[in-house]
Design a protein around this motif. Structure first.
Motif, short mmCIF file in Angstrom:
data_model
loop_
_atom_site.label_atom_id
_atom_site.label_comp_id
_atom_site.label_asym_id
_atom_site.label_seq_id
_atom_site.Cartn_x
_atom_site.Cartn_y
_atom_site.Cartn_z
N ARG A 5 67.68 -20.14 46.75
CA ARG A 5 67.79 -18.76 46.30
C ARG A 5 68.17 -17.84 47.46
NH1 ARG A 5 62.32 -20.03 43.20
NH2 ARG A 5 63.13 -20.43 41.11
N HIS A 6 68.86 -16.77 47.13
CA HIS A 6 69.22 -15.78 48.13
C HIS A 6 67.99 -14.94 48.49
CE1 HIS A 6 72.37 -13.61 50.29
NE2 HIS A 6 71.72 -12.50 49.99
N THR A 8 66.57 -11.21 50.40
CA THR A 8 66.88 -9.91 50.99
C THR A 8 65.67 -9.41 51.78
OG1 THR A 8 66.07 -8.39 49.25
CG2 THR A 8 68.27 -9.37 48.95
N PHE A 62 72.26 -7.91 43.11
CA PHE A 62 72.09 -9.23 43.69
C PHE A 62 72.06 -10.31 42.62
CE2 PHE A 62 70.92 -6.55 47.18
CZ PHE A 62 71.38 -7.27 48.28
N THR A 66 67.32 -13.83 43.01
CA THR A 66 67.20 -13.40 44.41
C THR A 66 65.74 -13.08 44.73
OG1 THR A 66 69.47 -12.57 44.56
CG2 THR A 66 67.86 -11.63 46.08
N GLY A 90 64.65 -12.03 39.10
CA GLY A 90 64.41 -12.00 40.54
C GLY A 90 62.94 -12.04 40.89
#
Length: 264
Positions: A5-6, A8, A62, A66, A90
């Motif tokens: 997963r991304h 931030t 996103f 995310t 998310g």
């Protein structure tokens, strides 16, 4: 096979002291292949309201699933909870101090799980620093979630209704008027309100604020010299701005101050 997963990061750490790099190092120790995007590290120190807005503003842009690590944490080292929240689209990880209020107001119905972070096996150390939970808890927990660890393994389940909310009021309609407040001021001095611009689409209106009548405009250039204009902003909110000037300075308004939109 599970896809990473991304991640931030959003903090008030700034770029001078190396704290952001340390967070990324803690994440890389869990899994060096994780992609990390910096939303902002220039949130004013301890300004939870500003962090709330910036996270909520960035969240929809996103990819699904995310993992958002957000840390503006004046209560670090106290009894305030660290939390992980799973939404349909998310994850939110950070202190339970209202920083997630903006996202949760927009996605309340999408909450799938919420836990208090009590499982120390997912922390960097079982004895975290009293002043750097971002490094010792939130960054490493976020990295574990990004590698597929389920939220329910991170700690004790909590009622999503118990998550801390901020006292920023919702807009209120009264006939042909809607009252709201300033929720954020950006670096240009533009004042972003909490009134959705979609609510005013196709209507004629003006704004009453700071003992002034502020006209509706299409862009910052709609404002006359030393004047302010109200526009539908890129954020999706009604915004007060000025052409090459600071609307905040011209009006003397700040976060929490009230205004009224009057339909024509």
């Amino acid at each position: 096979m599970f896809s990473r997963r991304h991640l931030t990061l959003l903090t008030d750490f700034g770029e001078r002291d190396g704290y952001v790099g340390i967070l990324k190092g803690a994440i890389a120790k869990i899994e060096p292949s994780l992609a990390v995007t910096d939303i902002s590290h220039e949130i004013p120190p301890q300004d939870i309201l500003a962090a709330r807005f910036c996270l909520a503003n960035a969240y929809p842009f996103f990819p699904k699933e995310t993992v958002h690590i957000a840390v503006v944490d004046p209560g670090v080292g106290t009894s305030r909870r660290g939390v992980a929240i799973q939404l349909e689209d998310g994850f939110l990880i950070g202190p339970d101090n209202g920083i997630f209020d903006g996202v949760l107001r927009q996605h309340q119905e999408k909450i799938l799980a919420a836990v208090e972070l009590t499982e120390v096996k997912y922390w960097r150390t079982p004895e975290p620093s009293q002043t750097f939970h971002a490094r010792d808890i939130f960054a490493t927990v976020g990295a574990h979630v990004a590698t597929g660890v389920r939220v329910d393994r991170l700690g004790v389940a909590i009622d999503p209704k118990s998550l801390t909310r901020l006292s920023l009021p919702d807009p209120q309609w009264h006939g042909q008027q809607v009252s709201g407040v300033i929720q954020y001021c950006d670096r240009f001095g533009n004042l972003i309100t909490n009134i959705p611009s979609d609510d005013l689409a196709g209507k004629s209106w003006h704004v009453a604020a700071a003992s002034r009548q502020i006209p509706q405009g299409d862009s910052y250039m709609s404002a006359k010299e030393n004047d302010v204009v109200a526009i539908a902003s890129r954020h999706g909110w009604l915004e007060l701005g000025a052409y090459q000037r600071s609307a905040q300075e011209l009006l003397g308004l700040t976060v929490g101050d009230s205004l009224t939109v009057v339909l024509s």
